[in-house]
Write an enzyme that holds these catalytic residues in place. Structure first.
Site, mmCIF file in Angstrom:
data_model
loop_
_atom_site.group_PDB
_atom_site.id
_atom_site.type_symbol
_atom_site.label_atom_id
_atom_site.label_comp_id
_atom_site.label_asym_id
_atom_site.label_seq_id
_atom_site.Cartn_x
_atom_site.Cartn_y
_atom_site.Cartn_z
ATOM 1 N N GLY A 33 -0.979 -52.476 4.348
ATOM 2 C CA GLY A 33 -1.283 -51.858 3.059
ATOM 3 C C GLY A 33 -2.785 -51.623 2.928
ATOM 4 O O GLY A 33 -3.226 -50.542 2.510
ATOM 5 N N HIS A 34 -3.574 -52.632 3.298
ATOM 6 C CA HIS A 34 -5.041 -52.465 3.264
ATOM 7 C C HIS A 34 -5.466 -51.380 4.258
ATOM 8 O O HIS A 34 -6.369 -50.587 3.966
ATOM 9 C CB HIS A 34 -5.751 -53.772 3.642
ATOM 10 C CG HIS A 34 -5.579 -54.879 2.654
ATOM 11 N ND1 HIS A 34 -4.828 -55.995 2.919
ATOM 12 C CD2 HIS A 34 -6.066 -55.041 1.401
ATOM 13 C CE1 HIS A 34 -4.862 -56.805 1.874
ATOM 14 N NE2 HIS A 34 -5.596 -56.257 0.946
#
Ligand code: PAF
Length: 284
Positions: A33-34
């Site tokens: 996600g990052h």
């Protein structure tokens, strides 16, 4: 990719980098996600611009010392992920460098921070707003990318930028999900295999509400009751909150049609791990 630890050196370096400067602020324990946020920052900074990532495990936003202690800090892996995703500068300050021992100023948002996670995590958003303000002052980004999974945090950052006159464009990035739709989070690694197996039921409950809205259900009370019922039967789950609000003001509503952008927010504890998620209830 350059790694800078001292705030003064970071501030100096950021004054000299090619613009636009896009920032992704994180607490480390980075996941896909990052990586998606950093790749998006790379895209909006363009090949000529600069992408900065901050990795700082902010003690001020934790409600319990145990929760802070449990937070993983795999810095070498975080560094590799940042580089791979296209970051140019990684800011990794120490707690002592960010919070001087005699510091006495906090940044408090007084409306959006009073609902949802703000109720069960008192002081959390003051910790977030304070550290985000400091990171913005150090990095001086032109653009910042925040994930929509932490929707309330994103709303507070937007408020912070407009109320405190930061010349920054805030960009929300859609929640990145596992293949079974569990929202990616650094906390997911804490789930036991049984908890992990049932965790996709959280998003399934949100989707069920969105489908009910698409089929014409307009009553918030009906949608909330159905969502609660689906969450309650997840083995090991304790509901913290289930709420439907105007996604911009975070004010509760009673009818879906009352606002143009209704959103369903949930926080659920699976065993000891608190998970949050949200979905738009905008009927299509
Ligand atoms: O979302 C996070 O990881 C944190 O709340 C943030 C924005 C980096 C502030 O510490």
């Amino acid at each position: 990719m350059k790694v800078i630890e001292k705030p003064a050196l970071m501030q100096q370096a950021c004054r000299q980098v090619a613009r636009p400067l896009a920032l992704v602020a994180t607490m480390g324990a980075l996941h896909k996600g990052h990586a998606a946020l950093i790749r998006h920052a790379r895209k909006i900074a363009g090949p000529q611009g600069t992408v900065a990532v901050s990795v700082f495990l902010n003690p001020k936003q934790f409600n319990s010392a145990q929760d802070l202690k449990l937070y993983p800090q795999p810095f070498e892996a975080d560094k590799a992920l940042c580089e791979e995703a296209g970051a140019d500068v990684l800011f990794h300050p120490s707690v002592e460098d960010i919070y001087l021992s005699d510091h006495s100023i906090n940044v408090e948002e007084t409306k959006l921070a009073r609902v949802l996670c703000g109720v069960s995590r008192p002081g959390h958003f003051t910790g977030v707003a304070t550290v985000v303000t400091k990171i913005f002052n150090i990095v001086t980004p032109d653009k910042v990318v925040f994930g929509e999974k932490d929707w309330q945090q994103l709303a507070i950052v937007r408020r912070l930028v407009s109320d405190l006159n930061f010349p920054i464009e805030v960009i929300g990035y859609p929640t990145v999900r596992e293949l079974d739709y569990l929202a990616m989070s650094s906390r997911n690694t804490r789930l036991s295999s049984q908890e992990r197996a049932v965790s996709p039921k959280i998003y399934a409950a949100l989707q069920q509400a969105a489908e009910q809205v698409s089929s014409g259900e307009k009553k918030v009370a009906v949608l909330l009751a159905a969502t609660r019922a689906s969450l309650e039967v997840i083995p090991g789950a304790t509901i913290d909150y289930v709420e439907i609000m105007n996604e911009e003001t975070l004010e509760p509503i009673s009818e879906i049609a009352q606002v143009s952008k209704p959103r369903l927010f949930v926080a659920v504890k699976l065993g000891e791990t608190r998970l949050i998620d949200n979905i738009s209830l905008h009927a299509v």
